[in-house]
Design a protein around this motif. Structure first.
Motif, short mmCIF file in Angstrom:
data_model
loop_
_atom_site.label_atom_id
_atom_site.label_comp_id
_atom_site.label_asym_id
_atom_site.label_seq_id
_atom_site.Cartn_x
_atom_site.Cartn_y
_atom_site.Cartn_z
N ASP A 1 25.68 31.66 61.00
CA ASP A 1 26.37 32.77 61.64
C ASP A 1 27.84 32.42 61.86
OD1 ASP A 1 27.35 34.24 64.17
OD2 ASP A 1 25.55 35.35 63.61
N GLY A 2 28.71 33.36 61.56
CA GLY A 2 30.15 33.13 61.67
C GLY A 2 30.69 32.96 63.07
N THR A 3 29.85 33.21 64.09
CA THR A 3 30.33 33.02 65.46
C THR A 3 30.26 31.56 65.90
OG1 THR A 3 28.15 33.44 66.43
CG2 THR A 3 29.63 35.34 66.13
N TYR B 1 38.96 16.03 73.74
CA TYR B 1 38.08 16.10 72.57
C TYR B 1 38.84 16.52 71.33
CZ TYR B 1 33.72 15.45 75.22
OH TYR B 1 32.69 14.94 75.98
N CYS B 2 39.76 17.44 71.48
CA CYS B 2 40.58 17.85 70.33
C CYS B 2 41.40 16.67 69.80
CB CYS B 2 41.51 19.00 70.71
SG CYS B 2 40.70 20.62 70.75
N ASP B 3 41.93 15.85 70.72
CA ASP B 3 42.72 14.69 70.30
C ASP B 3 41.90 13.73 69.45
OD1 ASP B 3 44.81 15.74 71.77
OD2 ASP B 3 44.48 14.44 73.51
N THR B 4 40.61 13.62 69.73
CA THR B 4 39.74 12.69 69.02
C THR B 4 39.05 13.34 67.81
OG1 THR B 4 39.29 11.49 71.06
CG2 THR B 4 37.72 11.16 69.25
N PHE B 5 38.53 14.55 67.99
CA PHE B 5 37.67 15.17 66.98
C PHE B 5 38.27 16.38 66.29
CE2 PHE B 5 34.68 13.14 69.98
CZ PHE B 5 33.97 12.35 69.10
N GLY B 6 39.47 16.80 66.65
CA GLY B 6 40.01 18.04 66.11
C GLY B 6 39.38 19.24 66.80
N ARG B 7 39.77 20.44 66.38
CA ARG B 7 39.26 21.66 67.00
C ARG B 7 38.03 22.17 66.27
NH1 ARG B 7 43.07 23.35 70.83
NH2 ARG B 7 44.92 22.06 70.56
N LEU B 8 37.29 23.01 66.97
CA LEU B 8 36.14 23.71 66.41
C LEU B 8 36.54 25.17 66.23
CD1 LEU B 8 33.43 22.16 68.75
CD2 LEU B 8 34.00 21.44 66.41
N TYR B 9 36.27 25.74 65.05
CA TYR B 9 36.75 27.07 64.69
C TYR B 9 35.57 28.01 64.43
CZ TYR B 9 41.12 24.57 63.83
OH TYR B 9 42.24 23.80 63.97
#
Length: 196
Positions: A184-186, A78-86
């Motif tokens: 929310d920042g989480t 998923y990271c390869d396709t969509f990038g990371r979630l932060y």
């Protein structure tokens, strides 16, 4: 290297002055932290009083691994396709040096250029006129739940470069509008960085 950058900027100014729209101009950025390559897009924005500025945006979602960054459902694919979630704490530090999270002025100018908030969302999406190509990357919760990949895209933003309150731009599948919220920042959301 300085000569190459100067030549590129001169070429960019010449291209825009000859009527080539900024979103037709793309570039490449190599993140020096991990060597990842990102497509970029140059977008001309109108400012008050008729002035304009060209901003360089990442044309892909940030995929920099760090504490507070996650792959959707913890699959690297998923990271390869969509990038990371932060999460928000990570998002404040995630953009490379010389880049930042988009702010309300930058998003507002881009929204005005593309017909306002009721229609600009369509141009922000992958294949849209703006050239941003925002992906429906979904989001994550602090409890490890991930939802909405392929349905909605959630992107961190802030009111201005000094603001530390989490803001969110959401694009929706099947509609032309986007929403602009506080959250929310989480939560774990995507990032598109803008060059300073």
């Amino acid at each position: 290297m300085k000569k190459k950058i100067t030549t590129f900027i001169i070429g960019l100014v010449a291209a825009i002055s000859h009527g080539l729209s900024a979103q037709d101009i793309t570039g490449v950025f190599f993140d020096p932290r991990d060597g990842q390559e990102y497509e970029t897009v140059f977008i001309e924005l109108q400012l008050e009083g008729g002035a304009s500025v060209v901003k360089e945006w990442l044309g892909q979602n940030l995929n920099y691994p760090m504490e507070g960054a996650f792959c959707y459902k913890n699959y690297e694919e998923y990271c390869d396709t969509f990038g990371r979630l932060y999460n928000w704490k990570a998002a404040l530090e995630a953009c490379p040096a010389g880049w930042h999270l988009p702010d309300d002025v930058e998003i507002g100018s881009l929204t005005s250029k593309h017909g306002g908030s009721k229609s600009a969302g369509a141009t922000f999406k992958e294949g849209g006129e703006s050239g941003l190509n925002l992906l429906m990357a979904g989001f994550g919760e602090a409890n490890g739940t991930f939802i909405d990949v392929g349905v909605n895209g959630y992107y961190w933003k802030r009111a201005n470069k000094e603001d530390r309150t989490p803001g969110l731009l959401t694009i929706h599948n099947g509609v032309d509008y986007f929403t602009d919220d506080s959250i929310d920042g989480t939560h774990r959301n995507s990032i598109r960085c803008v060059r300073d």
